[in-house]
Each structure stands twice: as C-alpha cells, then as structure tokens.
Design a protein around this motif. Structure first.
Motif, PDB file in Angstrom:
ATOM      1  N   UNK A  38       0.745  -1.262   0.014  1.00 41.56           N
ATOM      2  CA  UNK A  38      -0.086  -0.016   0.111  1.00 41.56           C
ATOM      3  C   UNK A  38       0.889   1.274   0.118  1.00 41.56           C
ATOM      4  N   UNK A  39       2.145   1.200   0.368  1.00 36.72           N
ATOM      5  CA  UNK A  39       2.901   2.170   0.134  1.00 36.72           C
ATOM      6  C   UNK A  39       3.121   2.898  -1.183  1.00 36.72           C
ATOM      7  N   UNK A  40       4.085   3.914  -1.543  1.00 42.18           N
ATOM      8  CA  UNK A  40       4.256   4.344  -2.908  1.00 42.18           C
ATOM      9  C   UNK A  40       5.777   4.705  -2.674  1.00 42.18           C
ATOM     10  N   UNK A  41       6.281   4.243  -3.804  1.00 39.96           N
ATOM     11  CA  UNK A  41       7.919   4.824  -4.158  1.00 39.96           C
ATOM     12  C   UNK A  41       7.786   5.944  -4.955  1.00 39.96           C
ATOM     13  N   UNK A  42       8.375   7.196  -4.465  1.00 34.25           N
ATOM     14  CA  UNK A  42       8.405   8.466  -5.169  1.00 34.25           C
ATOM     15  C   UNK A  42       9.980   8.485  -5.809  1.00 34.25           C
ATOM     16  N   UNK A  43       9.909   9.421  -6.611  1.00 35.51           N
ATOM     17  CA  UNK A  43      11.253  10.121  -7.245  1.00 35.51           C
ATOM     18  C   UNK A  43      11.063  11.405  -7.895  1.00 35.51           C
ATOM     19  N   UNK A  44      12.149  12.121  -7.756  1.00 36.33           N
ATOM     20  CA  UNK A  44      12.296  13.542  -8.323  1.00 36.33           C
ATOM     21  C   UNK A  44      12.578  13.322 -10.030  1.00 36.33           C
ATOM     22  N   UNK A  45      11.989  14.190 -10.788  1.00 37.46           N
ATOM     23  CA  UNK A  45      12.366  14.281 -12.161  1.00 37.46           C
ATOM     24  C   UNK A  45      13.798  14.465 -12.251  1.00 37.46           C
ATOM     25  N   UNK A  46      14.343  15.010 -11.532  1.00 34.64           N
ATOM     26  CA  UNK A  46      15.778  15.608 -11.581  1.00 34.64           C
ATOM     27  C   UNK A  46      16.858  14.623 -10.969  1.00 34.64           C
ATOM     28  N   UNK A  47      16.244  13.676 -10.261  1.00 35.59           N
ATOM     29  CA  UNK A  47      17.250  12.459  -9.441  1.00 35.59           C
ATOM     30  C   UNK A  47      17.316  11.418 -10.231  1.00 35.59           C
ATOM     31  N   UNK A  48      18.435  10.815 -10.355  1.00 32.30           N
ATOM     32  CA  UNK A  48      18.875   9.575 -11.004  1.00 32.30           C
ATOM     33  C   UNK A  48      18.271   8.256 -10.641  1.00 32.30           C
ATOM     34  N   UNK A  49      17.975   8.317  -9.331  1.00 31.86           N
ATOM     35  CA  UNK A  49      17.192   6.973  -8.562  1.00 31.86           C
ATOM     36  C   UNK A  49      16.006   7.304  -7.929  1.00 31.86           C
ATOM     37  N   UNK A  50      15.196   6.529  -7.869  1.00 27.48           N
ATOM     38  CA  UNK A  50      13.907   6.689  -6.842  1.00 27.48           C
ATOM     39  C   UNK A  50      14.534   6.923  -5.301  1.00 27.48           C
TER      40      UNK A  50
END
Length: 200
Positions: free
Chosen positions: A116-128
């Motif tokens: 139920x969790x979500x994994x997020x990432x920034x568009x400018x980041x290379x990894x989540x």
C-alpha cells in the motif's frame, strides 16, 4: 522674418514633434505593459490560491529543484486529496519528507508497492527515493501547476531579502504605471497652456 530664421523654426518644431511622439509612445508602452504584467500576476495568483480554498485542496510552493525542469523552485502546485489506491505511476504527489517530517515534498509516483506504500522519485534525480511513503503521509495529487508565483516565498526561505526588496520595488513601479491615466491622442500636440491632459 528671414528665410534662415523660418527654417530654424521649422526644424525646431519638427524636433519638438518627434520628441512628443517618442514620449507619448514610451508612456503608452509603459502603461500597456504594466497593466498586462499585473493582469498576468493576478491571474497566476488566483489560479494558485483560489482552488486551495476548497475542501480537500491545498497549495504548496516548490522550494527545491528535484522536480526540474518541468516544475521549478518558486512554482506553485495545487493538490487535491484523493484515495492513495487510485494513484498511478507518473503522477505528481505531495508527501511528507522522510528526512524532515515537518517539511513537505513534491515528487512523482515511481511505483505502487504491494503493502500500500508508494515509492516516489524526483524528475531531476537519477534514482527513486530510498524510503517508501505510507498512505497516511500522502497529502494530495497535483492538479494545477502555476509557474513563478511563489518566488517571494522561495526568496524568504533562502533569506534573499535584497531580491525580495527589488521584487517589491518592481511591483510598486508596475502598480504606479498601471494606475496612471492612459495617454490620449497621438503625441503630436501638447496640452493647451496651463491645462493638463484629460484622464484616461
């Protein structure tokens, strides 16, 4: 009156006429540009704040460059609270920052996890992001992106007080120019002696 004297007067009149036309054009351009700029600012401010007055909506100023280049520092994103299970990868969400629980973070959904969790990432980041976000820390789904309007908040956050002062001065100048009467005529005739132009 000599011929040379008449020529001088004609030349002086032509110079004066050109000067009045140039001054008129500058005033008209300043008036029009100021009102257009203020209109844009008011429109952006309305888009960034009016939806946030509705229940289950909120707005946040972007303070970092992790979502660049599409969402930049100083932009405002307006979010709507939605059930977490309806989110999809690629959507922009507002969550609580794992490293600073008192801060909020705007990132994109990278993956929906089985727990139920979500994994997020920034568009400018290379990894989540290294830590997943539980449902109770997901605050909203990005619905409206408004560029630039949050820059004063960003300047305050970064202690750029001189930039804030210059921005306030620029706004004051725009307001003054927009509030002045609209130039009339075409600049070819000066107002009658002892009289001013009629207000626009």
């Amino acid at each position: 009156m000599s011929l040379s004297s008449g020529k001088h007067r004609t030349a002086d009149h032509e110079i004066g006429l050109r000067a009045r036309r140039a001054a008129f054009a500058i005033r008209l351009i300043g008036f029009t540009a100021a009102r257009a700029a203020l209109g844009v600012l008011i429109g952006l401010l309305t888009w960034s704040q009016l939806p946030a007055l509705l229940p289950a909506w909120q707005a946040a100023v972007i303070l970092t460059g992790s979502m660049g280049p599409r969402i930049m520092p100083g932009d405002v994103v307006v979010y709507q609270h939605v059930p977490v299970h309806t989110l999809k990868p690629g959507q922009v969400v507002l969550v609580r920052d794992h490293s600073q629980p008192t801060q909020l973070l705007t990132h994109r959904v990278h993956k929906m996890l089985a727990n139920g969790h979500i994994l997020t990432s920034g568009d400018a980041n290379l990894t989540p992001d290294s830590t997943s976000t539980p449902p109770e820390q997901v605050l909203g789904l990005g619905r409206i992106h408004v560029p630039w309007i949050g820059l004063p908040v960003l300047w305050w956050y970064r202690a750029r007080y001189w930039t804030m002062a210059l921005g306030a001065l620029g706004l004051a100048v725009l307001t003054y120019l927009a509030a002045t009467p609209r130039p009339r005529g075409d600049g070819t005739r000066p107002p009658a002696e002892g009289m001013s132009e009629a207000p626009g």
